[in-house]
Design a protein around this motif. Structure first.
Motif, PDB file in Angstrom:
ATOM      1  N   GLY A   1       0.818  -1.211   0.000  1.00 44.83           N
ATOM      2  CA  GLY A   1       0.000   0.000   0.000  1.00 44.83           C
ATOM      3  C   GLY A   1       0.847   1.254   0.000  1.00 44.83           C
TER       4      GLY A   1
ATOM      5  N   GLU B   1      -1.287  -3.892 -10.196  1.00 44.66           N
ATOM      6  CA  GLU B   1      -2.076  -5.007  -9.678  1.00 44.66           C
ATOM      7  C   GLU B   1      -1.342  -5.735  -8.555  1.00 44.66           C
ATOM      8  OE1 GLU B   1      -5.254  -6.235 -11.300  1.00 44.66           O
ATOM      9  OE2 GLU B   1      -5.074  -4.091 -11.756  1.00 44.66           O
TER      10      GLU B   1
ATOM     11  N   LEU C   1       3.381  -7.548  -6.499  1.00 48.90           N
ATOM     12  CA  LEU C   1       2.866  -6.348  -7.153  1.00 48.90           C
ATOM     13  C   LEU C   1       3.348  -6.362  -8.603  1.00 48.90           C
ATOM     14  CD1 LEU C   1       1.327  -3.682  -6.427  1.00 48.90           C
ATOM     15  CD2 LEU C   1       3.577  -2.626  -6.129  1.00 48.90           C
TER      16      LEU C   1
ATOM     17  N   ARG D   1      -6.884   5.537  -2.241  1.00 50.62           N
ATOM     18  CA  ARG D   1      -5.510   5.014  -2.247  1.00 50.62           C
ATOM     19  C   ARG D   1      -4.714   5.369  -0.994  1.00 50.62           C
ATOM     20  NH1 ARG D   1      -4.741   6.302  -8.123  1.00 50.62           N
ATOM     21  NH2 ARG D   1      -3.984   8.299  -7.414  1.00 50.62           N
TER      22      ARG D   1
ATOM     23  N   LEU E   1      -4.658   2.719   1.801  1.00 54.62           N
ATOM     24  CA  LEU E   1      -4.313   1.325   1.519  1.00 54.62           C
ATOM     25  C   LEU E   1      -3.323   0.715   2.529  1.00 54.62           C
ATOM     26  CD1 LEU E   1      -4.093   1.377  -2.381  1.00 54.62           C
ATOM     27  CD2 LEU E   1      -5.783   0.155  -0.999  1.00 54.62           C
TER      28      LEU E   1
ATOM     29  N   LEU F   1      -5.421  -2.533   3.992  1.00 59.16           N
ATOM     30  CA  LEU F   1      -5.153  -3.888   3.517  1.00 59.16           C
ATOM     31  C   LEU F   1      -4.908  -4.886   4.649  1.00 59.16           C
ATOM     32  CD1 LEU F   1      -2.990  -3.206   0.325  1.00 59.16           C
ATOM     33  CD2 LEU F   1      -5.374  -3.969   0.428  1.00 59.16           C
TER      34      LEU F   1
ATOM     35  N   ASN G   1      -7.130 -12.277  -1.494  1.00 54.33           N
ATOM     36  CA  ASN G   1      -7.229 -10.871  -1.900  1.00 54.33           C
ATOM     37  C   ASN G   1      -6.308 -10.588  -3.088  1.00 54.33           C
ATOM     38  OD1 ASN G   1      -9.000  -9.980   0.243  1.00 54.33           O
ATOM     39  ND2 ASN G   1      -7.264 -10.242   1.622  1.00 54.33           N
TER      40      ASN G   1
ATOM     41  N   ILE H   1      -5.008  -2.560  -7.294  1.00 52.86           N
ATOM     42  CA  ILE H   1      -4.612  -1.765  -6.137  1.00 52.86           C
ATOM     43  C   ILE H   1      -4.274  -0.325  -6.522  1.00 52.86           C
ATOM     44  CG2 ILE H   1      -2.151  -2.348  -6.243  1.00 52.86           C
ATOM     45  CD1 ILE H   1      -2.289  -2.656  -3.151  1.00 52.86           C
TER      46      ILE H   1
ATOM     47  N   GLY I   1      -7.303   1.432  -5.892  1.00 53.42           N
ATOM     48  CA  GLY I   1      -7.928   1.083  -4.614  1.00 53.42           C
ATOM     49  C   GLY I   1      -9.006   0.028  -4.696  1.00 53.42           C
TER      50      GLY I   1
ATOM     51  N   VAL J   1     -10.133  -3.543  -4.635  1.00 48.88           N
ATOM     52  CA  VAL J   1      -9.624  -4.821  -4.136  1.00 48.88           C
ATOM     53  C   VAL J   1     -10.687  -5.901  -4.280  1.00 48.88           C
ATOM     54  CG1 VAL J   1      -8.708  -6.046  -2.130  1.00 48.88           C
ATOM     55  CG2 VAL J   1      -8.139  -3.622  -2.488  1.00 48.88           C
TER      56      VAL J   1
END
Length: 468
Positions: free
Chosen positions: A243, A260, A286, A354, A357, A361, A377, A381, A384, A386
């Motif tokens: 995040g 992502e 990520l 965002r 996050l 998260l 999950n 991202i 934001g 999810v």
């Protein structure tokens, strides 16, 4: 997971079936049990068969279908590919289901004005391929892009990985032809970049989930195809750091074309599904893509890599397009891969601002632990959005009850941060009970009044969004 939907189902009388067959011919009016079952469900797997399925080929046929059904008090449900996750195309009151599989023509690609005119049944991927051959680009890319349709994308205001940079479907809809309850066509919008005359009815119709009218044609905005793109894979052992990375990338003035993430359960599900070479011991992966001018993206991708490393990630930059594509194939395989983890997948698509996050998260993950549920999950991202998935057997009443409470907490968490209960799947029937959590009584009443203007008898995709 989903409670039984109690609603009156309205049969289609023989005289209406006869008139529909006169309009379309016997071969495009389906009413045997097998056909009805094939059109009775979407990705939710909730089954509610229509009484009749019709397959129009022209706008004029849709007008006639809507006119006769509305006059006779028959519910009408529009359907694209049936790939939705909230029951938006399920005929909860029976009646007539209009499938647009035969209205699948790309009518025009206008290179000078960078627009395309299409029928609603055009598959998103096929449109993308057609315009890219001409050096143009249609950015919206929902995960189901290889089989979902433009009409369904418009109805749900679909998103996808690229919307972090390019925006969701509504940013690319310039004109709509919509059949309203009288059988008339309203034409909204203009094929121009500027148009501020009157109320923006086009924006009202986009994302209305087929509850206000039936789309028969759309004009789409196209943009120049990016000349190059690069992808970074960043491997983390701490979800909060992901995040923070997202925040830092945007603070650095970089606008990724995709951003992502997937957590540990998602990574292992994908590896079991397709063996993409992802590290099974990673807590989070990520994926970051940048696109644009070849010289500019070289600097940007290095800066992205530096930011990821600063936040504790192990970083790899894809060396070839094939290597990058394999990473994105793994991301696109997530939904079917996760579905194999148990009999029932409860797939929510909540949205956080965002900036929250890094805090949100870890709290999201704790909800799964609190109710002793297998929780996966992943998602977009960068904006934001999810995808919180609870994988349950679905046969144990105690497990189902825990899952229902967990879903409520997921929504409450998103709303507590000023987010939303849905970012791209829509409301449909599965999220309808939660509309009142996001909207005030006054706001709900305004939406119901809009529905009554477009659909005074509540026959156009009834039972959706809790607007009855």
């Amino acid at each position: 997971m989903f409670k039984a939907i109690q609603t009156e189902r309205i049969p289609v009388p023989d005289n209406v079936k006869k008139e529909l067959k006169r309009i379309l011919g016997d071969g495009r009016v389906l009413d045997d049990e097998v056909d009805k079952m094939l059109y009775s469900y979407d990705a939710t797997r909730i089954k509610m068969p229509p009484d009749v399925v019709v397959l129009p080929q022209t706008e004029e046929e849709v007008q006639k279908i809507v006119k006769i059904c509305y006059e006779e008090g028959i519910p009408i449900t529009p359907r694209g590919a049936g790939s939705g996750y909230t029951g938006g195309s399920i005929p909860v009151k029976g009646g007539v289901l209009i499938s647009f599989e035969m209205m699948d023509k790309i009518l025009e690609i206008d290179e000078d004005n960078a627009i395309a005119r299409v029928q609603p049944g055009v598959i998103t991927y096929r449109l993308q391929q057609a315009v890219e051959k001409k050096g143009l680009f249609y950015p919206p890319d929902p995960a189901s892009y290889k089989f979902c349709t433009i009409g369904g994308n418009i109805a749900e205001n679909a998103g996808g990985p690229r919307c972090v940079k390019y925006g969701v479907t509504r940013e690319y809809i310039m004109e709509l032809n919509t059949v309203i309850h009288t059988g008339d066509i309203i034409h909204t919008g203009r094929p121009t970049l500027k148009d501020v005359a009157g109320y923006d009815l086009t924006r009202l119709l986009i994302g209305s989930e087929g509850t206000l009218g039936i789309f028969t044609e759309a004009t789409l905005k196209l943009i120049p195809k990016p000349k190059a793109k690069k992808t970074v894979k960043a491997i983390y052992m701490d979800i909060a750091s992901v995040g923070q990375t997202v925040k830092d990338i945007f603070k650095a003035g970089i606008s990724p074309s995709a951003l992502e993430f997937m957590d540990k359960l998602a990574i292992n599900a994908v590896e079991d599904f397709g063996h993409y070479g992802l590290p099974r011991d990673a807590e989070v992966i990520l994926l970051v893509e940048v696109d644009g001018n070849p010289k500019a993206i070289e600097d940007e991708i290095l800066e992205v890599a530096r930011i990821c490393e600063k936040n504790g990630a192990k970083v790899e930059i894809a060396k070839t397009n094939q290597e990058a594509e394999k990473l994105w194939e793994a991301r696109r395989a997530l939904s079917p891969a996760v579905a194999k983890l148990n009999r029932t997948k409860i797939n929510e698509d909540i949205v956080f601002p965002r900036s929250y996050l890094p805090e949100a998260l870890p709290r999201l993950r704790e909800i799964g632990k609190k109710y002793n549920l297998k929780m996966v999950n992943f998602g977009h991202i960068g904006d934001g959005n999810v995808h919180a998935n609870f994988m349950i057997n679905g046969l144990d009443p105690d497990e189902v009850a825990r899952a229902e409470k967990a879903v409520e907490e997921v929504f409450e968490l998103a709303l507590g941060y000023g987010g939303s209960i849905t970012g791209e799947h829509g409301v449909g029937i599965t999220k309808a009970p939660f509309m009142r959590k996001q909207f005030s009584p006054v706001e709900m009443d305004i939406m119901r009044k809009i529905k009554r203007v477009f659909d005074p008898k509540d026959l156009i995709n009834p039972g959706k969004m809790d607007l009855d």
